[in-house]
Scaffold this motif. Sequence first.
Motif, short mmCIF file in Angstrom:
data_model
loop_
_atom_site.label_atom_id
_atom_site.label_comp_id
_atom_site.label_asym_id
_atom_site.label_seq_id
_atom_site.Cartn_x
_atom_site.Cartn_y
_atom_site.Cartn_z
N PHE A 158 0.86 -1.19 0.00
CA PHE A 158 0.00 0.00 0.00
C PHE A 158 0.89 1.23 0.00
O PHE A 158 2.10 1.17 0.30
N ALA A 159 0.28 2.36 -0.33
CA ALA A 159 1.03 3.62 -0.35
C ALA A 159 1.60 3.91 1.03
O ALA A 159 0.87 3.89 2.02
N GLY A 160 2.90 4.13 1.09
CA GLY A 160 3.54 4.44 2.35
C GLY A 160 4.17 3.25 3.05
O GLY A 160 4.90 3.42 4.03
N ALA A 161 3.88 2.01 2.56
CA ALA A 161 4.49 0.83 3.17
C ALA A 161 5.99 0.81 2.89
O ALA A 161 6.44 1.26 1.84
N GLY A 162 6.75 0.31 3.83
CA GLY A 162 8.20 0.27 3.67
C GLY A 162 8.68 -0.97 2.95
O GLY A 162 7.99 -1.99 2.89
N ARG A 163 9.85 -0.88 2.38
CA ARG A 163 10.56 -2.01 1.76
C ARG A 163 9.73 -2.75 0.72
O ARG A 163 9.72 -3.98 0.66
N MET A 164 9.04 -2.02 -0.14
CA MET A 164 8.27 -2.66 -1.20
C MET A 164 9.18 -2.91 -2.40
O MET A 164 9.99 -2.07 -2.77
N ASP A 165 9.01 -4.07 -3.01
CA ASP A 165 9.78 -4.45 -4.20
C ASP A 165 9.18 -3.72 -5.41
O ASP A 165 8.02 -3.94 -5.76
N ARG A 166 9.98 -2.89 -6.06
CA ARG A 166 9.46 -2.12 -7.20
C ARG A 166 9.05 -3.01 -8.36
O ARG A 166 8.17 -2.64 -9.14
N THR A 167 9.67 -4.18 -8.46
CA THR A 167 9.28 -5.11 -9.53
C THR A 167 7.83 -5.55 -9.34
O THR A 167 7.06 -5.62 -10.31
N ILE A 169 5.51 -3.81 -7.73
CA ILE A 169 4.66 -2.64 -8.00
C ILE A 169 4.45 -2.48 -9.50
O ILE A 169 3.34 -2.20 -9.96
N ARG A 170 5.50 -2.72 -10.28
CA ARG A 170 5.37 -2.62 -11.74
C ARG A 170 4.44 -3.70 -12.28
O ARG A 170 3.69 -3.46 -13.24
N LEU A 171 4.47 -4.90 -11.69
CA LEU A 171 3.54 -5.94 -12.10
C LEU A 171 2.10 -5.51 -11.88
O LEU A 171 1.23 -5.74 -12.72
N ARG A 175 -0.74 -4.78 -14.69
CA ARG A 175 -2.05 -5.43 -14.64
C ARG A 175 -3.17 -4.41 -14.73
O ARG A 175 -4.22 -4.67 -15.36
N LEU A 176 -2.97 -3.22 -14.14
CA LEU A 176 -3.99 -2.17 -14.14
C LEU A 176 -3.79 -1.16 -15.26
O LEU A 176 -4.45 -0.12 -15.29
N ARG A 177 -2.85 -1.46 -16.17
CA ARG A 177 -2.61 -0.64 -17.36
C ARG A 177 -2.19 0.79 -17.01
O ARG A 177 -2.72 1.77 -17.54
N LEU A 178 -1.24 0.87 -16.11
CA LEU A 178 -0.68 2.15 -15.69
C LEU A 178 0.78 2.24 -16.13
O LEU A 178 1.42 1.22 -16.40
N PRO A 179 1.34 3.43 -16.20
CA PRO A 179 2.78 3.57 -16.45
C PRO A 179 3.58 2.83 -15.40
O PRO A 179 3.23 2.84 -14.21
N LEU A 180 4.65 2.19 -15.81
CA LEU A 180 5.43 1.33 -14.91
C LEU A 180 6.48 2.15 -14.17
O LEU A 180 7.68 2.09 -14.46
N THR A 181 6.04 2.88 -13.17
CA THR A 181 6.94 3.74 -12.41
C THR A 181 7.60 3.03 -11.23
O THR A 181 8.63 3.46 -10.73
N GLY A 182 6.96 1.94 -10.76
CA GLY A 182 7.47 1.26 -9.58
C GLY A 182 7.12 1.98 -8.28
O GLY A 182 7.62 1.61 -7.21
#
Length: 220
Positions: A158-167, A169-171, A175-182
């Motif tokens: 979720f937004a603000g969670a720590g130590r998230m894997d950007r890979t 987030i890009r997945l 899936r939601l057809r958004l720019p892959l910013t990570g």
Amino acid sequence: MTLSLDWLLDQANRKLTKEMDPDVAAITRAVITELAAEGLPVGIAQGFRTKQEQDALYALGRTRPGKIVTYAKGGKSNHNFGVAVDLFIYADGGKRAEFLAPPDPRLKRLVAAMKQHQMQWGGDWGSFPDYPHFQLYDAVNGQPKPLLGPRYPGRPLFAGAGRMDRTLIRLIQKRLRLPLTGQFDRKLTHLVKQFQRQHRLAADGIIGPVTWRHLFGVRR
């Protein structure tokens, strides 16, 4: 007494040893996490079993006193390949294992959760139904391992969670057809909430195991 998720996972990890298929272990942990939130405390009776342990179990009701509990000799059980688990429900505050059988609605919920992750259920076996048993595939008879979707990371995103894997987030963004910013930003949170509403989930913008499963299903 309500059993905590940490306690349930700690008990589960004692059975999910290094001999277990990592996907089976991850699926089992995800289902334990999901059902704990619904007040259903799931435990593991059996995970990996050696051939010697299997032969000792096979001897029950044959060459050793007791009831017959298996028709599989050593090397003929999917437990021997680390792709199967036997599950139960904790009762009496974790002091007792309760093995479910039809028509118990708790078993129906457990089976549905495991099948969502493509686990096969022993209760579907016509000749010798094994209600606690779940397996990812039939390794004994040479069935190939199924392709699975990306594995849930084990903690909510979720937004603000720590130590998230950007890979990961890009997945989700793909899936939601958004720019892959990570980046788990406000736009992604909005789209996650929209996706959750469409699938009749709690629209909180948090990607837990249930939302993850709806996003990615079980196949790649």
